[in-house]
Each structure stands twice: as structure tokens, then as C-alpha cells.
Design a protein around this motif. Structure first.
Motif, PDB file in Angstrom:
ATOM      1  N   GLU A 161       0.669  -1.067   0.087  1.00  0.00           N
ATOM      2  CA  GLU A 161      -0.048   0.119   0.063  1.00  0.00           C
ATOM      3  C   GLU A 161       0.721   1.159   0.230  1.00  0.00           C
ATOM      4  OE1 GLU A 161       1.527  -0.253   4.094  1.00  0.00           O
ATOM      5  OE2 GLU A 161       0.714  -1.849   2.747  1.00  0.00           O
ATOM      6  N   GLY A 162       2.203   1.074  -0.022  1.00  0.00           N
ATOM      7  CA  GLY A 162       2.990   1.995  -0.105  1.00  0.00           C
ATOM      8  C   GLY A 162       3.402   3.078   1.209  1.00  0.00           C
ATOM      9  N   THR A 163       2.897   2.600   2.415  1.00  0.00           N
ATOM     10  CA  THR A 163       3.048   3.340   3.319  1.00  0.00           C
ATOM     11  C   THR A 163       4.430   3.247   4.239  1.00  0.00           C
ATOM     12  OG1 THR A 163       2.162   1.768   4.939  1.00  0.00           O
ATOM     13  CG2 THR A 163       0.638   3.171   4.045  1.00  0.00           C
ATOM     14  N   ARG A 164       5.086   2.436   4.012  1.00  0.00           N
ATOM     15  CA  ARG A 164       6.366   2.303   4.390  1.00  0.00           C
ATOM     16  C   ARG A 164       7.325   1.599   3.276  1.00  0.00           C
ATOM     17  NH1 ARG A 164       6.721  -1.587   9.316  1.00  0.00           N
ATOM     18  NH2 ARG A 164       5.249   0.073  10.387  1.00  0.00           N
ATOM     19  N   LEU A 165       8.736   1.885   3.765  1.00  0.00           N
ATOM     20  CA  LEU A 165       9.661   1.262   2.723  1.00  0.00           C
ATOM     21  C   LEU A 165      10.524   0.586   3.782  1.00  0.00           C
ATOM     22  CD1 LEU A 165      11.295   1.180   0.174  1.00  0.00           C
ATOM     23  CD2 LEU A 165      12.639   3.277   0.971  1.00  0.00           C
ATOM     24  N   TRP A 166      10.441  -0.946   3.234  1.00  0.00           N
ATOM     25  CA  TRP A 166      11.622  -2.121   3.831  1.00  0.00           C
ATOM     26  C   TRP A 166      12.977  -1.774   3.389  1.00  0.00           C
ATOM     27  CZ3 TRP A 166       9.261  -4.033   8.045  1.00  0.00           C
ATOM     28  CH2 TRP A 166       7.897  -4.388   8.037  1.00  0.00           C
ATOM     29  N   ALA A 167      13.704  -1.564   4.113  1.00  0.00           N
ATOM     30  CA  ALA A 167      15.097  -1.357   3.575  1.00  0.00           C
ATOM     31  C   ALA A 167      15.991  -2.399   4.407  1.00  0.00           C
ATOM     32  CB  ALA A 167      15.485   0.203   3.512  1.00  0.00           C
ATOM     33  N   ALA A 168      16.992  -2.828   3.547  1.00  0.00           N
ATOM     34  CA  ALA A 168      17.893  -3.941   4.335  1.00  0.00           C
ATOM     35  C   ALA A 168      19.436  -3.256   4.471  1.00  0.00           C
ATOM     36  CB  ALA A 168      18.057  -5.067   3.359  1.00  0.00           C
ATOM     37  N   HIS A 169      19.929  -3.876   5.509  1.00  0.00           N
ATOM     38  CA  HIS A 169      21.327  -3.458   5.504  1.00  0.00           C
ATOM     39  C   HIS A 169      21.995  -4.669   5.745  1.00  0.00           C
ATOM     40  CE1 HIS A 169      21.369  -3.542  10.162  1.00  0.00           C
ATOM     41  NE2 HIS A 169      20.382  -3.302   9.911  1.00  0.00           N
ATOM     42  N   GLY A 170      23.286  -4.982   5.249  1.00  0.00           N
ATOM     43  CA  GLY A 170      24.027  -6.172   5.479  1.00  0.00           C
ATOM     44  C   GLY A 170      25.252  -6.301   4.537  1.00  0.00           C
ATOM     45  N   LEU A 201      15.879  -3.611   8.004  1.00  0.00           N
ATOM     46  CA  LEU A 201      15.844  -5.012   8.278  1.00  0.00           C
ATOM     47  C   LEU A 201      17.308  -5.542   8.191  1.00  0.00           C
ATOM     48  CD1 LEU A 201      12.755  -6.049   6.335  1.00  0.00           C
ATOM     49  CD2 LEU A 201      12.807  -5.586   8.744  1.00  0.00           C
ATOM     50  N   HIS A 202      17.951  -6.310   8.926  1.00  0.00           N
ATOM     51  CA  HIS A 202      19.259  -6.795   8.864  1.00  0.00           C
ATOM     52  C   HIS A 202      19.327  -8.372   8.505  1.00  0.00           C
ATOM     53  CE1 HIS A 202      23.389  -7.631  10.987  1.00  0.00           C
ATOM     54  NE2 HIS A 202      23.505  -7.290   9.803  1.00  0.00           N
ATOM     55  N   LEU A 203      20.093  -8.255   7.403  1.00  0.00           N
ATOM     56  CA  LEU A 203      20.307  -9.596   6.498  1.00  0.00           C
ATOM     57  C   LEU A 203      21.391 -10.268   6.981  1.00  0.00           C
ATOM     58  CD1 LEU A 203      19.547  -8.597   2.937  1.00  0.00           C
ATOM     59  CD2 LEU A 203      17.940  -9.472   4.363  1.00  0.00           C
ATOM     60  N   LEU A 228      17.554  -7.975   0.049  1.00  0.00           N
ATOM     61  CA  LEU A 228      16.237  -7.823   0.688  1.00  0.00           C
ATOM     62  C   LEU A 228      15.460  -8.814  -0.263  1.00  0.00           C
ATOM     63  CD1 LEU A 228      14.510  -7.536   2.838  1.00  0.00           C
ATOM     64  CD2 LEU A 228      13.997  -5.380   1.925  1.00  0.00           C
ATOM     65  N   ASP A 229      15.355  -8.412  -1.551  1.00  0.00           N
ATOM     66  CA  ASP A 229      14.189  -9.012  -2.541  1.00  0.00           C
ATOM     67  C   ASP A 229      14.544 -10.573  -2.998  1.00  0.00           C
ATOM     68  OD1 ASP A 229      16.365  -9.003  -4.548  1.00  0.00           O
ATOM     69  OD2 ASP A 229      15.245  -7.743  -5.897  1.00  0.00           O
ATOM     70  N   THR A 230      15.705 -11.346  -2.329  1.00  0.00           N
ATOM     71  CA  THR A 230      15.713 -12.666  -2.495  1.00  0.00           C
ATOM     72  C   THR A 230      15.418 -13.547  -1.256  1.00  0.00           C
ATOM     73  OG1 THR A 230      17.979 -12.696  -1.053  1.00  0.00           O
ATOM     74  CG2 THR A 230      18.344 -12.260  -3.633  1.00  0.00           C
ATOM     75  N   CYS A 231      14.809 -12.773  -0.195  1.00  0.00           N
ATOM     76  CA  CYS A 231      14.336 -13.484   0.883  1.00  0.00           C
ATOM     77  C   CYS A 231      13.035 -12.509   1.660  1.00  0.00           C
ATOM     78  CB  CYS A 231      15.300 -13.493   2.204  1.00  0.00           C
ATOM     79  SG  CYS A 231      16.066 -11.862   2.529  1.00  0.00           S
TER      80      CYS A 231
END
Length: 290
Positions: A143-152, A174-176, A184-187
Motif C-alpha cells: 500500500e506504499g505506507t512504508r519502505l522496508w530497507a535492508a542493511h547487510g 531489516l538486517h540480513l 532483501l528481494d531474495t528473501c
């Protein structure tokens, strides 16, 4: 339009429901030329370009039946340009361009920058010392209300500040922790109607708490390791259709019970470089007049 430093723009409005547009790059120069993730190890120059083209064309046909596709031409010396998800992250005409962690991919930045600028996008960049790998490591909730962003392995947390400034959107880190799932888009795959498909073992405990606090249990689709290594989470979701590499019958059945149509496309040649369906596309806003 010249590239300029990131600055704060207006808050992100709700995502529109118009026919979606994606950026793809034909695999005519694709190969596994080096090792920058675990999937490439042992696969250098072992990918069949002929099969890769056949598999990419299959994905292209299925995608263009339900979405629009823009093409960027591959460039010599950049065999991973086919993985356009890593070019950057776009919303509302603004692209935050990727700054690749590995030198082997940094030549791509110039080609993608030129394409976005010539297509009329407002192109922003993070500082070179702050690696960020675009849609590979940053995914909006459905719905576009948040952005999940990885670090790792490939993007660092310092890049998240620049994402907040670009769109004024809430960014959840999110920590990979598993090198096999280096993006992030792999999991992790936010799906329509508030669902999420994810492989829990790819994340540390605090990240799982964030995911499970946002998505109620009935909206979580937990992927087994066997499906995770088939890149089941590396899926393209458009409305109730999911385009994905070959996955288990059990996962297909679960997705179908949630109301999704699953289209499986063999992408074995791209798995040799650590990518599948989602890696091969970058979502764009409405098509821009040139």
C-alpha cells in the motif's frame, strides 16, 4: 537533467493502480564473469547465454501480458545489467540511483544514470562511500505506507537516511544475516492485499519482530529453505498474479489458497548469478513522455 544531491521532497502519496511499468535489460551480454555472491561461486562462465535468452524472453512475454516494459540496452563490460532491480529505486518520478558495493558492478551506474536522465526522471544519488543497491535492498509495502530497507552484505544503514529525504516515507531497517540472501528481494516479498512472503532465517531476531509486528500471522507466508534457495521470494507480484521461478507444489498451493495466480518461469541460468524473476525487473512510475 543534471544529477543533484538528495534533498527532501514532498511526502509520498498512495500508490496508483494504473497499469504498471517495469525496466528490463535483454541478456544478450549476460554471463557470470566474476564472483561477488555465493551463487556465482563455481559458475563462472558456466551459464548458457542461449538458455538465458530463452528464459528471459519467457519472463518478458508473461510480464508484458499484464504490464508495460521499458528496455535499457546492455553494455559491454557490465554483464549484470540484466538485473535491473539493482539500478535504483523509483517513486513519483524520482530515482535514487544505486551506488554498488562491488567495483565489478560500478560501471553500470553511468549507464543507468544516463537512461533515467534521458527518460525525464529526477535522479538523486547517495555518496559513493555509502553503498546502496536500489530495489534489490529496498521494497515498498504493497500500500506504499512504508519502505522496508535492508542493511547487510550490499547496502548499509546509512543509506536509509537518504531514502527518507527523497520521499518523506517511513523506512524500516531489516538486517540480513545469511550471505546467500544478500539482497532483501531474495528473501522478502511484500504482496498485494497486505500479504508478505519471506524466509525468516535470512534475518536477525529484531528484524523478524518488525516484520511480524506489521504483518498479522494470517498474512504471513513463510518460505522453507528448499523454496528460498529457488528464490521463491524473488517474485514479481502484480495484483493477484505472481511471476516466479520454479517453486514447490506446496508453496504454489498455499499461494493459491490466498487468492494468487502463480506463473512459474524457469530461470535457472540467472540463479547461477544469484538472481531470478524480481531481480530482472525494476518497477517504474507511469510511462514518461520523451
Amino acid at each position: 537533467m543534471s544529477t543533484r544531491p538528495i534533498e527532501i521532497t514532498s511526502a509520498l502519496p498512495p500508490l496508483v493502480t494504473a497499469r504498471r511499468t517495469y525496466l528490463m535489460c535483454p541478456p544478450t551480454l549476460y554471463d557470470v564473469d566474476y564472483v561477488i555472491n555465493p551463487w556465482m561461486s563455481g559458475n563462472v562462465h558456466l551459464s548458457s547465454r542461449e538458455r538465458a535468452i530463452e528464459q528471459w524472453n519467457h519472463l518478458y512475454r508473461e510480464l508484458t501480458a499484464i504490464a508495460d516494459v521499458e528496455l535499457i540496452q546492455p553494455q559491454s563490460g557490465s554483464p549484470d545489467m540484466v538485473f535491473t532491480a539493482n539500478a535504483g529505486l523509483e517513486r513519483n518520478g524520482t530515482v535514487v540511483l544505486s551506488g554498488f558495493f562491488h567495483p565489478e558492478r560500478q560501471a553500470e551506474e553511468h549507464h543507468f544514470r544516463s537512461w533515467f536522465q534521458s527518460s525525464g526522471y529526477n535522479v538523486l544519488e547517495v555518496p559513493r562511500e555509502i553503498p546502496f543497491e536500489g530495489e534489490g535492498d529496498a521494497l515498498f509495502s504493497s500500500e506504499g505506507t512504508r519502505l522496508w530497507a535492508a542493511h547487510g552484505p550490499r547496502s548499509v544503514m546509512a543509506s536509509h537516511t537518504h531514502l527518507v529525504r527523497a520521499w518523506g516515507v517511513e523506512v524500516i531497517a531489516l538486517h540480513l544475516v545469511d550471505p546467500r540472501f544478500y539482497h532483501l528481494d531474495t528473501c522478502f516479498a511484500p504482496l498485494e492485499d497486505g500479504f508478505v512472503m519471506y524466509y525468516p532465517q535470512a534475518f536477525d531476531a529484531p528484524s523478524l519482530v518488525k516484520i511480524e509486528a506489521f504483518y498479522p500471522s494470517e498474512k504471513r507466508i513463510v518460505v522453507s529453505e528448499a523454496d528460498a534457495v529457488r528464490f521463491a521470494c524473488n517474485a514479481i507480484n502484480i495484483d493477484r498474479t505472481i511471476l516466479v521461478n520454479d517453486i514447490s507444489r506446496e508453496l504454489v498451493a498455499e499461494l493459491q489458497t490466498k487468492g494468487f495466480e502463480v506463473i512459474q518461469i524457469t530461470l535457472s541460468e540467472f540463479l547461477k548469478a544469484g538472481g531470478a524473476a524480481k531481480c530482472l525487473v525494476m518497477r517504474l512510475g507511469p510511462q514518461i513522455e520523451r
